[in-house]
Motif scaffolding. Structure first.
Motif, PDB file in Angstrom:
ATOM      1  N   HIS A 198       0.837  -1.198   0.000  1.00  0.00           N
ATOM      2  CA  HIS A 198       0.000   0.000   0.000  1.00  0.00           C
ATOM      3  C   HIS A 198       0.875   1.252   0.000  1.00  0.00           C
ATOM      4  CE1 HIS A 198      -2.814   3.050   1.640  1.00  0.00           C
ATOM      5  NE2 HIS A 198      -3.710   2.359   0.948  1.00  0.00           N
ATOM      6  N   ARG A 199       1.962   1.224   0.765  1.00  0.00           N
ATOM      7  CA  ARG A 199       2.912   2.348   0.777  1.00  0.00           C
ATOM      8  C   ARG A 199       3.497   2.560  -0.616  1.00  0.00           C
ATOM      9  NH1 ARG A 199       8.023   2.630   0.255  1.00  0.00           N
ATOM     10  NH2 ARG A 199       8.274   0.355   0.467  1.00  0.00           N
ATOM     11  N   GLN A 200       3.923   1.459  -1.242  1.00  0.00           N
ATOM     12  CA  GLN A 200       4.504   1.562  -2.577  1.00  0.00           C
ATOM     13  C   GLN A 200       3.499   2.130  -3.574  1.00  0.00           C
ATOM     14  OE1 GLN A 200       6.657  -2.031  -3.908  1.00  0.00           O
ATOM     15  NE2 GLN A 200       6.561  -2.756  -1.786  1.00  0.00           N
ATOM     16  N   TRP A 201       2.248   1.702  -3.437  1.00  0.00           N
ATOM     17  CA  TRP A 201       1.189   2.180  -4.330  1.00  0.00           C
ATOM     18  C   TRP A 201       0.954   3.676  -4.137  1.00  0.00           C
ATOM     19  CZ3 TRP A 201      -3.885   3.766  -2.856  1.00  0.00           C
ATOM     20  CH2 TRP A 201      -4.769   3.957  -3.939  1.00  0.00           C
ATOM     21  N   LEU A 202       0.928   4.126  -2.888  1.00  0.00           N
ATOM     22  CA  LEU A 202       0.734   5.542  -2.607  1.00  0.00           C
ATOM     23  C   LEU A 202       1.845   6.393  -3.215  1.00  0.00           C
ATOM     24  CD1 LEU A 202      -0.413   5.657   1.143  1.00  0.00           C
ATOM     25  CD2 LEU A 202      -1.782   6.217  -0.873  1.00  0.00           C
ATOM     26  N   CYS A 203       3.046   5.862  -3.227  1.00  0.00           N
ATOM     27  CA  CYS A 203       4.191   6.627  -3.717  1.00  0.00           C
ATOM     28  C   CYS A 203       4.097   6.921  -5.211  1.00  0.00           C
ATOM     29  CB  CYS A 203       5.497   5.904  -3.383  1.00  0.00           C
ATOM     30  SG  CYS A 203       5.906   5.975  -1.617  1.00  0.00           S
ATOM     31  N   PHE A 204       3.226   6.230  -5.929  1.00  0.00           N
ATOM     32  CA  PHE A 204       2.993   6.570  -7.325  1.00  0.00           C
ATOM     33  C   PHE A 204       2.183   7.868  -7.434  1.00  0.00           C
ATOM     34  CE2 PHE A 204       4.069   2.123  -8.171  1.00  0.00           C
ATOM     35  CZ  PHE A 204       4.783   2.244  -9.349  1.00  0.00           C
ATOM     36  N   TYR A 205       1.476   8.210  -6.355  1.00  0.00           N
ATOM     37  CA  TYR A 205       0.642   9.408  -6.343  1.00  0.00           C
ATOM     38  C   TYR A 205       1.302  10.561  -5.591  1.00  0.00           C
ATOM     39  CZ  TYR A 205      -3.233   6.402  -7.864  1.00  0.00           C
ATOM     40  OH  TYR A 205      -4.043   5.546  -8.576  1.00  0.00           O
ATOM     41  N   TRP A 206       2.007  10.248  -4.518  1.00  0.00           N
ATOM     42  CA  TRP A 206       2.533  11.290  -3.633  1.00  0.00           C
ATOM     43  C   TRP A 206       3.911  11.767  -4.079  1.00  0.00           C
ATOM     44  CZ3 TRP A 206       1.343   9.140   1.968  1.00  0.00           C
ATOM     45  CH2 TRP A 206      -0.048   9.111   2.134  1.00  0.00           C
ATOM     46  N   GLN A 207       4.150  13.054  -3.842  1.00  0.00           N
ATOM     47  CA  GLN A 207       5.479  13.608  -4.100  1.00  0.00           C
ATOM     48  C   GLN A 207       6.477  13.113  -3.066  1.00  0.00           C
ATOM     49  OE1 GLN A 207       6.437  15.384  -6.663  1.00  0.00           O
ATOM     50  NE2 GLN A 207       4.437  15.650  -7.611  1.00  0.00           N
ATOM     51  N   GLN A 208       6.012  12.976  -1.830  1.00  0.00           N
ATOM     52  CA  GLN A 208       6.871  12.438  -0.776  1.00  0.00           C
ATOM     53  C   GLN A 208       6.025  11.656   0.228  1.00  0.00           C
ATOM     54  OE1 GLN A 208       8.762  15.910   0.846  1.00  0.00           O
ATOM     55  NE2 GLN A 208       6.990  16.533   2.036  1.00  0.00           N
ATOM     56  N   TYR A 209       6.628  10.649   0.812  1.00  0.00           N
ATOM     57  CA  TYR A 209       5.922   9.758   1.740  1.00  0.00           C
ATOM     58  C   TYR A 209       6.210  10.150   3.185  1.00  0.00           C
ATOM     59  CZ  TYR A 209       4.881   5.572   4.483  1.00  0.00           C
ATOM     60  OH  TYR A 209       4.409   4.701   5.434  1.00  0.00           O
ATOM     61  N   SER A 210       5.192  10.013   4.030  1.00  0.00           N
ATOM     62  CA  SER A 210       5.398  10.154   5.473  1.00  0.00           C
ATOM     63  C   SER A 210       4.508   9.151   6.178  1.00  0.00           C
ATOM     64  CB  SER A 210       5.076  11.575   5.951  1.00  0.00           C
ATOM     65  OG  SER A 210       3.680  11.788   6.028  1.00  0.00           O
ATOM     66  N   LYS A 211       4.982   8.636   7.291  1.00  0.00           N
ATOM     67  CA  LYS A 211       4.195   7.671   8.055  1.00  0.00           C
ATOM     68  C   LYS A 211       2.905   8.299   8.560  1.00  0.00           C
ATOM     69  CE  LYS A 211       8.096   4.820   9.635  1.00  0.00           C
ATOM     70  NZ  LYS A 211       8.819   4.291  10.806  1.00  0.00           N
ATOM     71  N   GLU A 212       2.977   9.577   8.951  1.00  0.00           N
ATOM     72  CA  GLU A 212       1.795  10.258   9.473  1.00  0.00           C
ATOM     73  C   GLU A 212       0.686  10.346   8.417  1.00  0.00           C
ATOM     74  OE1 GLU A 212       5.326  11.235  11.806  1.00  0.00           O
ATOM     75  OE2 GLU A 212       4.886  11.380   9.657  1.00  0.00           O
ATOM     76  N   ALA A 213       1.093  10.717   7.192  1.00  0.00           N
ATOM     77  CA  ALA A 213       0.103  10.818   6.115  1.00  0.00           C
ATOM     78  C   ALA A 213      -0.451   9.441   5.755  1.00  0.00           C
ATOM     79  CB  ALA A 213       0.732  11.475   4.897  1.00  0.00           C
ATOM     80  N   HIS A 214       0.417   8.441   5.761  1.00  0.00           N
ATOM     81  CA  HIS A 214      -0.009   7.075   5.456  1.00  0.00           C
ATOM     82  C   HIS A 214      -1.059   6.624   6.476  1.00  0.00           C
ATOM     83  CE1 HIS A 214       1.393   2.744   4.273  1.00  0.00           C
ATOM     84  NE2 HIS A 214       0.137   2.977   3.949  1.00  0.00           N
ATOM     85  N   ALA A 215      -0.801   6.878   7.740  1.00  0.00           N
ATOM     86  CA  ALA A 215      -1.754   6.514   8.793  1.00  0.00           C
ATOM     87  C   ALA A 215      -3.056   7.300   8.642  1.00  0.00           C
ATOM     88  CB  ALA A 215      -1.130   6.778  10.166  1.00  0.00           C
TER      89      ALA A 215
END
Length: 252
Positions: A198-215
């Protein structure tokens, strides 16, 4: 001019059952009830029904339609201006898809060669458009316009290889999540693999990843019934299970 519910149903192309339901939920009340007990609608109600039907064509839910129409910040003119803009955007979107199909047909019929990128350009536009229609307002309120606009641009800028990889990853995520759910252990190996996918999938959309945003996204899957419905359509409880797995994964 006034109309009975039967007559309004005929001229608007909606069933009397729908009009009665709109009355029951307070979306479209009749102007009055006559001495025979029939609902009577006037010009004001006809105009309101027109706005409702336009919004329905745009895919908006009844609850959101009522909020839009009854907002003190809107009147008939601002509502119609907003509808016009959204319809123009949708028209531009479909024009792009039609052009994409026509170019592809021409290519197959021996016309001008078409690049792989051009073949799926319309599909990316469609994906962005559908996401905006379904979840745009809530996501923009939660994360801000800049974040959402950057995400949309990232999707539109994908190469075909990236698009295919994202699609494949999405399928793997759903299969893994299905197997993980059957274990009943959000902290288990399969569930944590699903959270990472799910994290990897989100990274196709997000400019940068954060645990807080993922949660935060994971919590929204349970808090927003539309997200819940998507994940729970096969097995109720899947959205909550994914949320718990992601919260464990992120340490949130």
């Amino acid at each position: 001019m006034e109309y009975t519910i039967q007559k309004l149903s005929q001229i608007a192309g909606v069933s009397t059952r729908t009009l009665r339901y709109y009355d029951e939920i307070g979306l479209l009340k009749p102007a009055r009830i006559n001495s025979s007990g029939y609902r009577i609608y006037g010009t004001k109600e006809v105009d309101r029904l027109q706005h409702i039907l336009f919004y329905r064509e745009l895919g908006m839910g009844l609850e959101d339609i009522q909020k839009n129409i009854d907002s003190p910040e809107r009147n008939d003119i601002t509502i119609l201006q907003e509808l016009r803009q959204q319809l123009l955007e949708k028209k531009a979107h479909y024009d792009l898809l039609i052009a994409n199909v026509e170019n592809t047909l021409a290519y197959y019929q021996g016309g001008t060669p078409m690049s792989d990128k051009a073949k799926f350009e319309g599909l990316k536009q469609k994906m962005v458009r559908e996401n905006e229609e379904k979840y745009g307002r809530e996501v923009r309120e939660k994360y801000g316009n800049d974040v959402v606009d950057q995400s949309n641009q990232k999707v539109l800028g994908m190469t075909q290889e990236q698009y295919d990889e994202m699609t494949k990853l999405s399928e793997e995520l759903m299969k893994t999540l299905e197997c993980a759910f059957l274990t009943g252990e959000p902290g288990g190996e399969l569930a944590q693999k699903a959270a990472d996918l799910h994290r990897q999938w989100l990274c196709f959309y997000w400019q940068q990843y954060s645990k807080e945003a993922h949660a935060g996204v994971a919590r929204m899957y349970v808090e927003d019934p539309r997200f819940t419905e998507f994940y729970d359509k096969e097995r109720p409880g899947t959205a909550a299970f994914l949320r718990d797995a992601i919260l464990i994964y992120t340490g949130m």
